[in-house]
Design an enzyme around this catalytic site. Sequence first.
Site, short mmCIF file in Angstrom:
data_model
loop_
_atom_site.label_atom_id
_atom_site.label_comp_id
_atom_site.label_asym_id
_atom_site.label_seq_id
_atom_site.Cartn_x
_atom_site.Cartn_y
_atom_site.Cartn_z
N ASN A 89 0.87 -1.18 0.00
CA ASN A 89 0.00 0.00 0.00
C ASN A 89 0.91 1.23 0.00
O ASN A 89 1.74 1.39 0.89
CB ASN A 89 -0.90 -0.01 1.24
CG ASN A 89 -1.87 -1.17 1.24
OD1 ASN A 89 -2.38 -1.56 0.19
ND2 ASN A 89 -2.14 -1.73 2.41
N GLN A 96 -2.23 2.85 3.12
CA GLN A 96 -1.03 2.76 3.95
C GLN A 96 -1.26 3.48 5.28
O GLN A 96 -1.71 4.63 5.30
CB GLN A 96 0.18 3.37 3.23
CG GLN A 96 1.48 3.17 4.00
CD GLN A 96 2.72 3.63 3.25
OE1 GLN A 96 2.64 4.18 2.14
NE2 GLN A 96 3.88 3.41 3.85
N SER A 97 -0.97 2.80 6.37
CA SER A 97 -1.15 3.40 7.70
C SER A 97 0.16 3.49 8.48
O SER A 97 0.27 4.28 9.41
CB SER A 97 -2.18 2.59 8.51
OG SER A 97 -1.76 1.26 8.66
N VAL A 98 1.14 2.69 8.11
CA VAL A 98 2.45 2.77 8.76
C VAL A 98 3.46 3.18 7.69
O VAL A 98 3.63 2.47 6.68
CB VAL A 98 2.85 1.41 9.39
CG1 VAL A 98 4.24 1.52 10.03
CG2 VAL A 98 1.82 0.97 10.43
N HIS A 102 6.62 -1.66 3.64
CA HIS A 102 6.46 -3.07 4.00
C HIS A 102 5.71 -3.80 2.90
O HIS A 102 4.84 -3.25 2.25
CB HIS A 102 5.72 -3.23 5.34
CG HIS A 102 4.48 -2.41 5.46
ND1 HIS A 102 4.51 -1.05 5.70
CD2 HIS A 102 3.17 -2.73 5.36
CE1 HIS A 102 3.28 -0.59 5.75
NE2 HIS A 102 2.44 -1.58 5.54
N HIS A 104 3.15 -6.79 2.41
CA HIS A 104 2.23 -7.73 3.04
C HIS A 104 2.37 -9.07 2.31
O HIS A 104 2.26 -9.10 1.08
CB HIS A 104 0.78 -7.27 2.90
CG HIS A 104 0.43 -6.00 3.61
ND1 HIS A 104 -0.23 -5.99 4.82
CD2 HIS A 104 0.63 -4.70 3.29
CE1 HIS A 104 -0.43 -4.74 5.20
NE2 HIS A 104 0.08 -3.94 4.29
P1 AMP Z 1 -0.54 -0.64 5.92
O1 AMP Z 1 -1.97 -0.25 6.22
O2 AMP Z 1 -0.32 -1.16 4.53
O3 AMP Z 1 0.41 0.49 6.29
O4 AMP Z 1 -0.22 -1.87 6.84
C1 AMP Z 1 0.07 -1.73 8.19
C2 AMP Z 1 -0.18 -3.06 8.83
O5 AMP Z 1 0.46 -3.07 10.10
C3 AMP Z 1 -1.67 -3.37 9.09
O6 AMP Z 1 -2.01 -4.58 8.40
C4 AMP Z 1 -1.73 -3.55 10.60
O7 AMP Z 1 -2.60 -4.57 11.00
C5 AMP Z 1 -0.29 -3.85 10.96
N1 AMP Z 1 0.12 -3.52 12.32
C6 AMP Z 1 -0.17 -2.38 13.00
N2 AMP Z 1 0.41 -2.41 14.21
C7 AMP Z 1 1.10 -3.58 14.28
C8 AMP Z 1 1.91 -4.20 15.27
N3 AMP Z 1 2.16 -3.62 16.45
N4 AMP Z 1 2.44 -5.42 15.01
C9 AMP Z 1 2.21 -6.03 13.83
N5 AMP Z 1 1.46 -5.49 12.84
C10 AMP Z 1 0.91 -4.29 13.07
#
Ligand code: AMP
Length: 116
Positions: A89, A96-98, A102, A104
């Site tokens: 993402n 994308q949230s982080v 990465h 998946h």
């Molecule tokens: P994205 O939304 O593509 O940025 O993916 C971020 C992913 O990180 C999501 O699938 C979340 O479920 C996962 N996530 C968030 N916090 C954690 C954590 N502490 N450990 C493992 N996965 C996490």
Amino acid sequence: MSEQDKTLFQKIIDREIPGTIVHEDEHCVAFRDVNPGAPTHILLVPRKPIPRLCDSEPADQQLLGHMMLVAPKIAADEGFGEAFRLVVNNGAEAGQSVFHLHLHILAGRPLAWPPG
Ligand code: AMP
């Protein structure tokens, strides 16, 4: 990098917050997604904190290629070497949230296409 600037995933890589790590090498670390979207849902993260795929540079070519070679091995280790999906993402509007690049790795159930 200051503690404040560290991404969530950098903190997992640095063992500052818990994560279920399934693979690590000098370039990347993989751990289980805390909110899995499939029976196997693993996040493969470069040690280098590239925020988004679109922020990667030509100098990252070897790193990105390495990740593409490691991901199928992780899927195979999970028992799904023949059927898995890789997702990136890129950007908030794409989910994308982080903001630490990465991959998946999803496997273990039928995966519909197109994704939502
Ligand atoms: P994205 O939304 O593509 O940025 O993916 C971020 C992913 O990180 C999501 O699938 C979340 O479920 C996962 N996530 C968030 N916090 C954690 C954590 N502490 N450990 C493992 N996965 C996490």
